[in-house]
Design an enzyme around this catalytic site. Structure first.
Site, short mmCIF file in Angstrom:
data_model
loop_
_atom_site.label_atom_id
_atom_site.label_comp_id
_atom_site.label_asym_id
_atom_site.label_seq_id
_atom_site.Cartn_x
_atom_site.Cartn_y
_atom_site.Cartn_z
N ASP A 1 1.81 -6.44 -8.21
CA ASP A 1 1.32 -5.26 -8.00
C ASP A 1 2.06 -3.86 -8.08
OD1 ASP A 1 -0.90 -6.29 -7.61
OD2 ASP A 1 -1.54 -5.85 -5.58
N ASP B 1 -7.59 -7.19 5.40
CA ASP B 1 -6.73 -8.06 4.57
C ASP B 1 -5.97 -9.16 5.64
OD1 ASP B 1 -6.95 -6.85 2.23
OD2 ASP B 1 -4.92 -6.10 2.23
N ASN C 1 -4.00 -7.14 -11.62
CA ASN C 1 -5.22 -7.06 -10.63
C ASN C 1 -4.94 -6.21 -9.34
OD1 ASN C 1 -7.64 -7.67 -9.59
ND2 ASN C 1 -7.36 -9.87 -8.84
N HIS D 1 -3.50 -14.27 -3.72
CA HIS D 1 -2.08 -14.63 -2.71
C HIS D 1 -2.54 -14.83 -1.44
CE1 HIS D 1 -2.37 -9.86 -1.96
NE2 HIS D 1 -3.45 -10.31 -2.56
N ARG D 2 -3.57 -14.08 -0.68
CA ARG D 2 -3.69 -14.35 0.47
C ARG D 2 -4.40 -15.70 1.07
NH1 ARG D 2 -1.94 -9.58 2.21
NH2 ARG D 2 -2.22 -7.87 0.93
N LYS E 1 1.76 -11.77 -6.01
CA LYS E 1 0.88 -10.30 -6.33
C LYS E 1 1.81 -9.30 -5.11
CE LYS E 1 -3.68 -8.31 -6.49
NZ LYS E 1 -3.75 -7.46 -5.46
N SER F 1 0.82 -1.34 0.02
CA SER F 1 0.08 -0.10 -0.16
C SER F 1 0.91 1.25 0.11
CB SER F 1 -1.00 -0.01 1.24
OG SER F 1 -1.79 -1.09 1.10
N GLU G 1 -9.73 -10.05 -4.67
CA GLU G 1 -9.01 -10.91 -5.67
C GLU G 1 -9.87 -12.01 -5.96
OE1 GLU G 1 -7.65 -9.25 -3.37
OE2 GLU G 1 -5.46 -9.06 -3.76
O1 LIG Z 1 -5.55 1.34 -0.19
C1 LIG Z 1 -4.97 0.19 -0.11
O2 LIG Z 1 -3.91 0.24 -0.02
C2 LIG Z 1 -5.80 -0.93 0.26
C3 LIG Z 1 -7.13 -1.03 0.66
C4 LIG Z 1 -8.02 -2.17 0.98
O3 LIG Z 1 -9.00 -2.22 0.21
P1 LIG Z 1 -10.35 -1.80 0.25
O4 LIG Z 1 -10.40 -0.39 0.59
O5 LIG Z 1 -11.25 -2.14 -1.11
O6 LIG Z 1 -11.02 -2.81 1.43
C5 LIG Z 1 -7.06 -3.34 1.14
O7 LIG Z 1 -7.80 -4.39 1.03
C6 LIG Z 1 -6.05 -3.32 -0.10
O8 LIG Z 1 -5.48 -4.71 -0.12
C7 LIG Z 1 -5.24 -2.37 -0.17
C1 LIG Z 2 -7.48 -6.67 -1.73
C2 LIG Z 2 -6.14 -6.60 -2.04
O1 LIG Z 2 -5.53 -6.22 -3.09
P1 LIG Z 2 -5.90 -4.76 -4.11
O2 LIG Z 2 -5.06 -3.96 -3.64
O3 LIG Z 2 -5.84 -5.30 -5.48
O4 LIG Z 2 -7.37 -4.57 -3.73
C3 LIG Z 2 -5.09 -7.41 -1.23
O5 LIG Z 2 -3.82 -7.30 -1.50
O6 LIG Z 2 -5.55 -8.36 -0.25
#
Ligand SMILES: O=C(O)C1=C[C@@H](OP(=O)(O)O)[C@@H](O)[C@H](O)C1
Ligand SMILES: C=C(OP(=O)(O)O)C(=O)O
Length: 433
Positions: free
Chosen positions: A49, A319, A92, A393-394, A418, A23, A347
């Site tokens: 990613d 997550d 993705n 992946h998770r 990922k 993130s 995912e």
């Molecule tokens: O902003 C981000 O970095 C993320 C937000 C989350 O998604 P959601 O906001 O869709 O729950 C999380 O699940 C994702 O892996 C990363």
């Molecule tokens: C939801 C996830 O990924 P994304 O950033 O593609 O939303 C994740 O990494 O669990």
């Protein structure tokens, strides 16, 4: 399809240096690309990613140099991507797709954004509807409400806009990062519940590192002063990934421990560090430092005791909450994970996938629209289950924990690329038989 056979292990202990946060990596890359000046990004996560974000930014004309394995320099383009027409494929990667839609919608160019088949099933209407309130020109190229998308130049009107926050926080994060680059101040009202809030906090914190401020009344009301300029802070070190930490911390809690992860600690802004609090509620021993977290199994005076089930609202840790689902197999009682509706649009449909695979190891599982309830088998976990991972992946990483009880097979283990390409190598370093 290939697979990985994991032998049964009876202990977990050791030390893991975490890969960089997904993130933070993708936010920093985007903000560095939009900034004035060059940014040296250290400890960037190298995974599918982040590769999607790096490729997209290079296609958009950003000069990026790899200095060493995890260190990159990004030449900022002062708020305007040099390339005004491009087709971007983003796999993705939600953290690439959603923010890029917002930024490109205000860029004044002509862009097409697509991804893998699953990305085309992940909703994006809430973000598109918010951007359309600014008069952005965005069209759906496939199904209404879903990628792929086409963005064309438009005369933007700035004003108060509203966005729904109950499907993904990434839509609000994307808007927040894009709006400072417009001509006039915008107010964003979040309609209804805002899920995954710590990720929005993370966005605001990364924007602040680049000198851009947002005025926030509460979690429903944001004013984004514009125009503002992202200014390179020079060098940024990406902290370790708190979601990736969850698998090792769970292993320590199940398999004796101690397991220490290095790279995130008490000062981290990543919501998923609170996974450690959930483990603590289950009885695990947790220790934390500035840059590390350590877990061990519950200990009584005489013997190692097992974890206890929990009932938890997991909205703040969407997550890492998945890791609780397989940790629940080693806890006494029935674990309920609530407020996780967003699992269904990630995912894969993670509630349904998790329920199906947990049943293969003998758990009793109940699923609902926004919860999952898990009771471990009365006697022992079923050995030699063949676990499907749904290109998630998770799912693969969560189910590695089952090997702390029984041997199993994990199909398509490569899907961990990922966010964590060498996950299974690192997992093997902490499990012992
Ligand atoms: O902003 C981000 O970095 C993320 C937000 C989350 O998604 P959601 O906001 O869709 O729950 C999380 O699940 C994702 O892996 C990363
Ligand atoms: C939801 C996830 O990924 P994304 O950033 O593609 O939303 C994740 O990494 O669990």
């Amino acid at each position: 399809m290939d697979w990985l056979d994991l032998p049964a292990a009876n202990a977990a202990r050791g030390f893991i240096e975490l890969p960089g946060s997904k993130s933070i990596s993708n936010r920093i890359l985007l903000l560095a690309a939009l900034a004035n000046g060059k940014t040296l990004v250290r400890n960037l996560l190298i995974s599918d990613d982040t590769a999607q974000m790096l490729n997209a930014l290079e296609t958009l004309g950003i000069k990026i140099n790899q200095i060493s394995k995890n260190d990159y320099s990004v030449e900022g383009a002062k708020g305007k991507f040099p390339v005004k027409q491009a087709d971007l494929f983003l796999g993705n990667a939600g953290t690439a797709f959603r923010p890029l839609v917002a930024v490109l919608a205000i860029m004044g160019g002509h862009y097409r954004l697509s991804g893998v088949a699953r990305m085309h099933e992940r909703p994006i209407a809430d973000l598109v509807n918010a951007l359309r309130q600014l008069n952005a020109n965005i069209a759906y190229l496939g199904n209404e409400g879903f990628p792929p998308l086409e963005i064309k130049p438009a005369e933007l009107q700035t004003k108060a806009i509203s966005i729904k926050g109950d499907v993904s926080s990434q839509f609000l994060s994307g808007l927040l990062m894009a709006l400072p680059l417009t001509d006039k101040t915008t107010t964003i009202i979040v309609n209804g519940m805002l899920i995954s809030r710590p990720y929005v906090e993370l966005t605001l914190a990364q924007m602040a590192r680049f000198g851009v401020q947002v005025i926030q009344k509460n979690w429903q009301h944001f004013t984004v002063p514009a125009p503002q300029t992202y200014k390179s802070p020079g060098e940024i070190i990406v902290e370790g990934d708190a979601s990736s930490a969850s698998y090792f911390l769970a292993a320590g809690a199940i398999g004796g421990g101690p397991v220490r992860v290095e790279g995130v600690g008490i000062e981290s802004l990543q919501g998923d560090i609170h996974f450690a609090d959930a483990l603590e509620k289950m009885g695990a021993h947790i220790r934390k430092g500035k840059n590390w977290i350590e877990s061990s199994s519950p200990i009584s005076d005489t013997s190692r005791q097992s974890l206890q089930a929990i009932d938890l609202d997991c909205n703040h840790i969407p997550d890492a909450a998945m890791t609780l689902a397989t940790t629940a197999l080693f806890a006494k009682g029935t674990t309920t994970l609530r407020n996780i509706a967003s699992w269904r649009v990630k995912e894969t449909d993670r509630i349904s996938a998790m329920a199906k695979e947990l049943r293969k190891v003998g758990a009793l599982v109940e699923e609902g629209k926004d919860f999952i309830r898990i009771t471990p088998p009365a006697t022992a976990l079923t050995p030699h289950a063949i676990i499907d991972t749904y290109d998630d992946h998770r799912m693969a990483m969560c189910f590695s924990l089952v090997s702390l009880g029984v041997p199993l097979r994990i199909n398509d283990p490569g899907c961990v690329a990922k966010t964590f390409p060498d996950y299974f190598k690192k997992f093997a370093m902490i499990v012992h038989s």
